[in-house]
Design a protein around this motif. Sequence first.
Motif, PDB file in Angstrom:
ATOM      1  N   ALA A   1     -46.791 -19.911 -46.586  1.00  0.00           N
ATOM      2  CA  ALA A   1     -45.364 -20.089 -46.355  1.00  0.00           C
ATOM      3  C   ALA A   1     -44.693 -20.259 -47.711  1.00  0.00           C
ATOM      4  O   ALA A   1     -45.238 -20.905 -48.609  1.00  0.00           O
ATOM      5  CB  ALA A   1     -45.091 -21.305 -45.480  1.00  0.00           C
TER       6      ALA A   1
ATOM      7  N   GLN B   1     -32.702 -19.407 -40.873  1.00  0.00           N
ATOM      8  CA  GLN B   1     -33.734 -18.629 -40.194  1.00  0.00           C
ATOM      9  C   GLN B   1     -34.940 -18.411 -41.096  1.00  0.00           C
ATOM     10  O   GLN B   1     -34.855 -18.556 -42.315  1.00  0.00           O
ATOM     11  CB  GLN B   1     -33.169 -17.283 -39.741  1.00  0.00           C
TER      12      GLN B   1
ATOM     13  N   ILE C   1     -38.760 -15.794 -41.313  1.00  0.00           N
ATOM     14  CA  ILE C   1     -39.359 -14.559 -40.811  1.00  0.00           C
ATOM     15  C   ILE C   1     -40.857 -14.585 -41.098  1.00  0.00           C
ATOM     16  O   ILE C   1     -41.289 -15.064 -42.148  1.00  0.00           O
ATOM     17  CB  ILE C   1     -38.693 -13.315 -41.436  1.00  0.00           C
ATOM     18  N   THR C   2     -41.626 -14.085 -40.144  1.00  0.00           N
ATOM     19  CA  THR C   2     -43.074 -13.983 -40.309  1.00  0.00           C
ATOM     20  C   THR C   2     -43.463 -12.514 -40.379  1.00  0.00           C
ATOM     21  O   THR C   2     -43.038 -11.711 -39.550  1.00  0.00           O
ATOM     22  CB  THR C   2     -43.810 -14.664 -39.126  1.00  0.00           C
TER      23      THR C   2
ATOM     24  N   LYS D   1     -49.434 -12.947 -41.899  1.00  0.00           N
ATOM     25  CA  LYS D   1     -49.708 -14.372 -42.111  1.00  0.00           C
ATOM     26  C   LYS D   1     -48.805 -14.981 -43.179  1.00  0.00           C
ATOM     27  O   LYS D   1     -49.109 -16.037 -43.726  1.00  0.00           O
ATOM     28  CB  LYS D   1     -51.176 -14.565 -42.468  1.00  0.00           C
TER      29      LYS D   1
ATOM     30  N   VAL E   1     -45.008 -16.460 -43.928  1.00  0.00           N
ATOM     31  CA  VAL E   1     -43.744 -16.968 -43.410  1.00  0.00           C
ATOM     32  C   VAL E   1     -42.842 -17.234 -44.611  1.00  0.00           C
ATOM     33  O   VAL E   1     -43.251 -17.908 -45.555  1.00  0.00           O
ATOM     34  CB  VAL E   1     -43.927 -18.278 -42.617  1.00  0.00           C
TER      35      VAL E   1
ATOM     36  N   GLU F   1     -37.217 -23.636 -38.579  1.00  0.00           N
ATOM     37  CA  GLU F   1     -37.789 -22.332 -38.211  1.00  0.00           C
ATOM     38  C   GLU F   1     -39.029 -22.021 -39.032  1.00  0.00           C
ATOM     39  O   GLU F   1     -40.026 -21.531 -38.504  1.00  0.00           O
ATOM     40  CB  GLU F   1     -36.752 -21.231 -38.366  1.00  0.00           C
ATOM     41  N   MET F   2     -38.987 -22.272 -40.330  1.00  0.00           N
ATOM     42  CA  MET F   2     -40.123 -21.964 -41.178  1.00  0.00           C
ATOM     43  C   MET F   2     -41.354 -22.795 -40.773  1.00  0.00           C
ATOM     44  O   MET F   2     -42.451 -22.253 -40.625  1.00  0.00           O
ATOM     45  CB  MET F   2     -39.803 -22.215 -42.650  1.00  0.00           C
TER      46      MET F   2
ATOM     47  N   LYS G   1     -41.928 -24.273 -37.930  1.00  0.00           N
ATOM     48  CA  LYS G   1     -42.364 -23.869 -36.585  1.00  0.00           C
ATOM     49  C   LYS G   1     -43.234 -22.613 -36.653  1.00  0.00           C
ATOM     50  O   LYS G   1     -44.304 -22.545 -36.049  1.00  0.00           O
ATOM     51  CB  LYS G   1     -41.137 -23.612 -35.701  1.00  0.00           C
ATOM     52  N   GLN G   2     -42.785 -21.608 -37.406  1.00  0.00           N
ATOM     53  CA  GLN G   2     -43.545 -20.356 -37.526  1.00  0.00           C
ATOM     54  C   GLN G   2     -44.847 -20.565 -38.293  1.00  0.00           C
ATOM     55  O   GLN G   2     -45.886 -19.988 -37.944  1.00  0.00           O
ATOM     56  CB  GLN G   2     -42.682 -19.282 -38.176  1.00  0.00           C
TER      57      GLN G   2
ATOM     58  N   VAL H   1     -47.552 -22.149 -36.116  1.00  0.00           N
ATOM     59  CA  VAL H   1     -48.221 -21.191 -35.223  1.00  0.00           C
ATOM     60  C   VAL H   1     -49.412 -20.551 -35.946  1.00  0.00           C
ATOM     61  O   VAL H   1     -50.480 -20.364 -35.361  1.00  0.00           O
ATOM     62  CB  VAL H   1     -47.240 -20.126 -34.727  1.00  0.00           C
TER      63      VAL H   1
END
Length: 185
Positions: A114, A158, A160-161, A164, A166, A176-177, A179-180, A183
């Motif tokens: 990330a 916002q 974006i992924t 692998k 983010v 958002e970051m 959360k993604q 995952v």
Amino acid sequence: MAKVLMITGDFVEDYENMVPFQALIAMGHQVDAVCPDKKSGDTIKTAIHDFVGDQTYIELPGHHFALNASFDKINLADYDALYVPGGRAPEYLRLNARVIEMVQHFFTEDKPVASICHGAQILTAAGVIKGKTVSAYPACRPEVELAQATYADIAVDQAITDGKLVTAPAWPAHSEMIKQFAVLL
């Protein structure tokens, strides 16, 4: 739970350093924050970036953040993921050959990464985003595109992924970051 490496440094954006660090720990992940030439217990200075009507952001002093791991003692094989915060730190961290090797390791091993804001400067210097769709602070758009990636011009809140990876433009995108990223972890 995952073991996450965070590469950070002096004048990292305060929120981009502190909030994901604490949020990931609160979720049960282990996060080791490191900085070149520093060891566990050393501190870095953070900076707070905000817009107050000027054409670009201002920089104010932030907190002193205590590192909890030693840069020279990191064994990359022990880590499941990487987090790269933004601010001014990436502009000098990308000049450190070991930082570049560390980032390349996570991409070579196909581990989650990330990055937020100016963190993209480290990714571009590492040559790891070619062909990917990447968000970053808008001032980093030329670097992202020169690295042969597609710049994702998304809202500031916002993320974006892409595979692998983010990415997000700035700290308003933390929810958002994170959360993604969670995952992928």
